[in-house]
Design an enzyme around this catalytic site. Structure first.
Site, PDB file in Angstrom:
ATOM      1  N   TRP A 163       0.810  -1.217   0.000  1.00  0.00           N
ATOM      2  CA  TRP A 163       0.000   0.000   0.000  1.00  0.00           C
ATOM      3  C   TRP A 163       0.843   1.266   0.000  1.00  0.00           C
ATOM      4  CZ3 TRP A 163       1.845   2.471   4.127  1.00  0.00           C
ATOM      5  CH2 TRP A 163       2.394   1.696   5.139  1.00  0.00           C
ATOM      6  N   ASN A 164       2.148   1.171   0.297  1.00  0.00           N
ATOM      7  CA  ASN A 164       2.880   2.421   0.589  1.00  0.00           C
ATOM      8  C   ASN A 164       3.197   3.260  -0.648  1.00  0.00           C
ATOM      9  OD1 ASN A 164       4.794   0.528  -0.184  1.00  0.00           O
ATOM     10  ND2 ASN A 164       6.328   1.191   1.297  1.00  0.00           N
ATOM     11  N   LYS A 187      -2.626  -8.360  -7.795  1.00  0.00           N
ATOM     12  CA  LYS A 187      -3.427  -8.219  -6.580  1.00  0.00           C
ATOM     13  C   LYS A 187      -2.865  -7.046  -5.779  1.00  0.00           C
ATOM     14  CE  LYS A 187      -3.092  -9.168  -2.488  1.00  0.00           C
ATOM     15  NZ  LYS A 187      -3.683  -7.934  -1.947  1.00  0.00           N
ATOM     16  N   SER A 242       6.296  -7.318   3.059  1.00  0.00           N
ATOM     17  CA  SER A 242       7.117  -7.628   4.231  1.00  0.00           C
ATOM     18  C   SER A 242       7.917  -8.910   4.026  1.00  0.00           C
ATOM     19  CB  SER A 242       6.206  -7.785   5.449  1.00  0.00           C
ATOM     20  OG  SER A 242       5.280  -8.818   5.204  1.00  0.00           O
ATOM     21  N   GLU A 263      10.775  -8.144  -3.320  1.00  0.00           N
ATOM     22  CA  GLU A 263      11.227  -6.835  -2.814  1.00  0.00           C
ATOM     23  C   GLU A 263      10.687  -6.738  -1.400  1.00  0.00           C
ATOM     24  OE1 GLU A 263      13.186  -4.767  -4.245  1.00  0.00           O
ATOM     25  OE2 GLU A 263      13.177  -5.402  -6.329  1.00  0.00           O
ATOM     26  N   CYS A 297      10.243   1.210   2.350  1.00  0.00           N
ATOM     27  CA  CYS A 297      11.218   0.146   2.635  1.00  0.00           C
ATOM     28  C   CYS A 297      12.631   0.718   2.654  1.00  0.00           C
ATOM     29  CB  CYS A 297      11.102  -0.954   1.600  1.00  0.00           C
ATOM     30  SG  CYS A 297      11.219  -0.313  -0.071  1.00  0.00           S
ATOM     31  N   GLU A 394      11.889  -2.883  11.240  1.00  0.00           N
ATOM     32  CA  GLU A 394      11.468  -1.765  10.404  1.00  0.00           C
ATOM     33  C   GLU A 394      10.470  -0.911  11.177  1.00  0.00           C
ATOM     34  OE1 GLU A 394       9.743  -3.425   6.883  1.00  0.00           O
ATOM     35  OE2 GLU A 394      10.847  -2.050   5.631  1.00  0.00           O
TER      36      GLU A 394
HETATM   37  P1  NAP Z   1       2.570  -7.062   3.603  1.00  0.00           P
HETATM   38  O1  NAP Z   1       1.686  -7.171   4.763  1.00  0.00           O
HETATM   39  O2  NAP Z   1       3.600  -8.101   3.387  1.00  0.00           O
HETATM   40  O3  NAP Z   1       1.601  -6.978   2.334  1.00  0.00           O
HETATM   41  C1  NAP Z   1       2.089  -6.812   1.034  1.00  0.00           C
HETATM   42  C2  NAP Z   1       1.110  -7.438   0.073  1.00  0.00           C
HETATM   43  O4  NAP Z   1       1.023  -8.837   0.333  1.00  0.00           O
HETATM   44  C3  NAP Z   1      -0.313  -6.905   0.180  1.00  0.00           C
HETATM   45  O5  NAP Z   1      -0.896  -6.863  -1.094  1.00  0.00           O
HETATM   46  C4  NAP Z   1      -0.982  -7.961   1.040  1.00  0.00           C
HETATM   47  O6  NAP Z   1      -2.358  -8.015   0.842  1.00  0.00           O
HETATM   48  C5  NAP Z   1      -0.321  -9.202   0.520  1.00  0.00           C
HETATM   49  N1  NAP Z   1      -0.381 -10.343   1.429  1.00  0.00           N
HETATM   50  C6  NAP Z   1      -0.400 -10.353   2.785  1.00  0.00           C
HETATM   51  N2  NAP Z   1      -0.462 -11.639   3.240  1.00  0.00           N
HETATM   52  C7  NAP Z   1      -0.476 -12.432   2.139  1.00  0.00           C
HETATM   53  C8  NAP Z   1      -0.541 -13.850   1.934  1.00  0.00           C
HETATM   54  N3  NAP Z   1      -0.591 -14.704   2.952  1.00  0.00           N
HETATM   55  N4  NAP Z   1      -0.547 -14.314   0.676  1.00  0.00           N
HETATM   56  C9  NAP Z   1      -0.496 -13.483  -0.376  1.00  0.00           C
HETATM   57  N5  NAP Z   1      -0.444 -12.132  -0.250  1.00  0.00           N
HETATM   58  C10 NAP Z   1      -0.419 -11.618   0.991  1.00  0.00           C
HETATM   59  O7  NAP Z   1       3.344  -5.687   3.576  1.00  0.00           O
HETATM   60  P2  NAP Z   1       2.741  -4.222   3.725  1.00  0.00           P
HETATM   61  O8  NAP Z   1       2.521  -3.968   5.154  1.00  0.00           O
HETATM   62  O9  NAP Z   1       1.611  -4.019   2.784  1.00  0.00           O
HETATM   63  O10 NAP Z   1       3.935  -3.364   3.151  1.00  0.00           O
HETATM   64  C11 NAP Z   1       4.989  -2.971   3.916  1.00  0.00           C
HETATM   65  C12 NAP Z   1       6.185  -3.852   3.682  1.00  0.00           C
HETATM   66  O11 NAP Z   1       6.545  -3.811   2.300  1.00  0.00           O
HETATM   67  C13 NAP Z   1       7.397  -3.363   4.422  1.00  0.00           C
HETATM   68  O12 NAP Z   1       8.063  -4.427   5.019  1.00  0.00           O
HETATM   69  C14 NAP Z   1       8.255  -2.730   3.319  1.00  0.00           C
HETATM   70  O13 NAP Z   1       9.616  -2.719   3.617  1.00  0.00           O
HETATM   71  C15 NAP Z   1       7.938  -3.605   2.169  1.00  0.00           C
HETATM   72  N6  NAP Z   1       8.244  -2.908   0.919  1.00  0.00           N
HETATM   73  C16 NAP Z   1       9.350  -3.302   0.235  1.00  0.00           C
HETATM   74  C17 NAP Z   1       9.698  -2.640  -0.932  1.00  0.00           C
HETATM   75  C18 NAP Z   1      10.911  -3.058  -1.698  1.00  0.00           C
HETATM   76  O14 NAP Z   1      10.990  -2.700  -2.875  1.00  0.00           O
HETATM   77  N7  NAP Z   1      11.851  -3.780  -1.131  1.00  0.00           N
HETATM   78  C19 NAP Z   1       8.909  -1.597  -1.409  1.00  0.00           C
HETATM   79  C20 NAP Z   1       7.789  -1.220  -0.676  1.00  0.00           C
HETATM   80  C21 NAP Z   1       7.464  -1.903   0.492  1.00  0.00           C
HETATM   81  P3  NAP Z   1      -3.391  -7.202   1.760  1.00  0.00           P
HETATM   82  O15 NAP Z   1      -2.722  -5.958   2.164  1.00  0.00           O
HETATM   83  O16 NAP Z   1      -4.517  -6.969   0.840  1.00  0.00           O
HETATM   84  O17 NAP Z   1      -3.706  -8.105   2.875  1.00  0.00           O
END
Ligand code: NAP
Length: 498
Positions: A163-164, A187, A242, A263, A297, A394
């Site tokens: 979402w970020n 998705k 994450s 990522e 991130c 984080e």
């Molecule tokens: P997240 O909870 O891991 O969610 C990311 C995505 O995964 C969302 O679309 C989420 O769906 C989905 N998801 C969650 N559980 C899942 C499962 N069991 N199976 C399949 N998909 C699943 O992370 P977030 O809180 O949205 O984002 C923050 C994280 O992203 C941070 O750790 C940040 O560092 C990382 N990030 C990394 C980068 C990079 O390029 N390295 C860039 C941006 C962000 P829902 O939200 O719809 O549940």
């Protein structure tokens, strides 16, 4: 103080699509259910979006699979021109995209406009890469055979985005996949599906054929994407989110031996050496910490400052942090938006509370801002012990813990003392030191005297538990290409043909 007129917001929201996009058409969920998208600065619902079921997920993969063969045969120039048109359409609609993003995610409009420019740039960059996919032809070392190496699209992909950065995290995957000739199912995060749906509308207008891009917002991420990951027709999974979820998805991907790009999370150190230009380091530190309200991130997570300049740096940094104005992102006075939801704010609050219990001192901030919305004060903590959770996880919020070091070797050891390795930032005037850091830091990216490194023309990605693969740059398209080798008998072996 003027805000975006409520009429402008209502009018925009009435035009943003809210359905699922499958096989070139908009539709409701198979269950008929929808879910609310909430404005994090008010806690109020903005729109209802169709909530995809596993059945919808399967229909999306069916469409992507059916379209794959024809799409792979499309001339690269045609794929390039669709991307170029999409770049122009997003750029022309910058205000619409920026407002949509600000409403569903919270960041100030100026920052959303910055993300529109950044996110659109991936469309332009990969429109330029599509016609440049190359192979090679060579003679085997013993002279006997000819070696032909060709690049082929990987095949249908699944994209899961956070979402970020609701636009850029999607275009970073969609653009190289289109350029390479792959079809896909996206998705987006349930917290911010509207920007992705607006982008889908742009691709429709840009002439992307049915089935190439399918978009399925859902509140049941695991239940909807799990069966797709286990389906042999899927060939690639690219995930941004994450480390915890990424690790699980890598394990799930093993069943079909899927190509994966990950990522994941970071824990970026921001190192200020005693020879640094301190005002420049303060400005860079503010950017690295406060871009996206700290919800990035690549956000600076730990400030490591040489003890001889710690007081000078901290005083100036605290002053800049105290000058932020938390307000709804549509308010022109706003310089920092809310955190995305209550859970995220509670996590930030508990990290700060624990750090204080562990002995840290609050130099500024340290409290949630009373409602409505999920705002948190820009905060600086000093005297944080190395073992504190806030230095090892984080933060994903506007909180800067500052610690000190004495020698370059100690700074490098502290910077590397984490399972993550996405990005590091370092401020120094010494070129040799900068080059030593480039060799010694365990990181995918390094900013030298720069608080932001993200650039569509550069390979973005991490090492260790920050991920696998790269997005952007020349490397970005390789994530969507397979290498096929064709061995050919010596064409001169038969003299009859000569
Ligand atoms: P997240 O909870 O891991 O969610 C990311 C995505 O995964 C969302 O679309 C989420 O769906 C989905 N998801 C969650 N559980 C899942 C499962 N069991 N199976 C399949 N998909 C699943 O992370 P977030 O809180 O949205 O984002 C923050 C994280 O992203 C941070 O750790 C940040 O560092 C990382 N990030 C990394 C980068 C990079 O390029 N390295 C860039 C941006 C962000 P829902 O939200 O719809 O549940």
């Amino acid at each position: 103080m003027t805000m975006t007129a409520p009429d402008t917001e209502r009018e925009l929201l009435s035009r943003v699509p809210t359905g699922l996009y499958i096989d070139g058409g908009w539709r409701q969920s198979a269950s008929g259910r929808s879910f609310a998208v909430v404005d994090p600065s008010t806690g109020e619902a903005l729109a209802q979006v169709a909530d995809a079921t596993p059945e919808d997920g399967e229909a999306a993969l069916d469409a992507a699979h059916r379209a794959q063969k024809g799409w792979a045969k499309t001339p690269p120039r045609v794929r390039a021109e669709i991307l170029r048109r999409a770049f122009e359409l997003v750029t022309a609609r910058v205000d619409e995209f920026a407002l949509t993003m600000t409403l569903e995610m919270g960041k100030p409009l100026a920052e959303s406009r910055g993300e529109v420019a950044y996110g659109a740039e991936f469309l332009r960059w990969f429109s330029e890469e599509a016609p440049r996919i190359a192979g090679r032809y060579s003679t085997a070392p013993d002279g006997a055979n000819r070696l032909l190496v060709v690049k082929r699209p990987v095949g249908p992909c699944l994209f899961i985005t956070p979402w970020n950065f609701p636009l850029a995290m999607a275009t970073r995957k969609i653009a190289p996949a289109i350029a390479a000739g792959c079809t896909m199912v996206l998705k987006p995060a349930a917290l911010t599906p509207l920007t992705a749906l607006l982008l889908t509308q742009v691709f429709e207008e840009a002439g992307l054929p049915a089935g190439v891009l399918n978009v399925i917002p859902t509140t049941r991420a695991g239940a909807v994407t799990g069966p797709l990951i286990r389906d042999p027709r899927l060939r690639k999974l690219s995930f941004t989110g994450s480390t915890e979820v990424g690790r699980r998805l890598i394990a799930d991907s093993a069943e079909q031996v899927l190509r994966v790009s990950m990522e994941l999370g970071g824990n970026a150190p921001f190192i200020v050496f005693d020879d640094a230009d301190i005002p420049a380091a303060v400005t860079g530190g503010i950017l690295a910490k406060m871009r996206n309200g700290g919800e990035a991130c690549v956000a600076a997570n730990r400030f490591l400052v040489h003890e001889s300049v710690a007081e000078e740096f901290t005083t100036a940094f605290v002053e800049r942090m105290a000058a932020f104005t938390p307000a709804r992102g549509t308010d022109p006075e706003s310089t920092v938006g809310p955190l995305v939801d209550e859970a995220t704010r509670n996590k930030v609050s508990s990290l700060v509370a624990e750090a204080i219990e562990d002995g840290a001192t609050v130099a500024v901030g340290g409290q949630p801002v009373p409602g409505p919305g999920y705002f948190y004060q820009p905060t600086v903590l000093t005297g944080v012990p190395a073992s504190a959770r806030i230095l090892n996880e984080e933060i994903f919020g506007p909180v800067a813990p500052i610690t000190t070091f004495r020698t370059e070797a100690e700074a490098i050891e502290l910077a590397n003392a984490t399972p993550f390795g996405l990005v590091c930032f370092a401020y120094t005037a010494d070129l040799n030191r900068a080059l030593r850091l480039a060799e010694e830091l365990d990181t995918g990216m390094l900013g030298i005297n720069a608080g932001v490194v993200s650039n569509p023309a550069a390979p973005f990605g991490g090492v260790k538990q920050s991920g696998l693969g790269r997005e952007g740059g020349f490397e970005g398209i390789d994530e969507y290409l397979e290498t096929r080798y064709v061995g050919i008998a010596d064409p001169f072996a038969s003299t009859e043909d000569a």
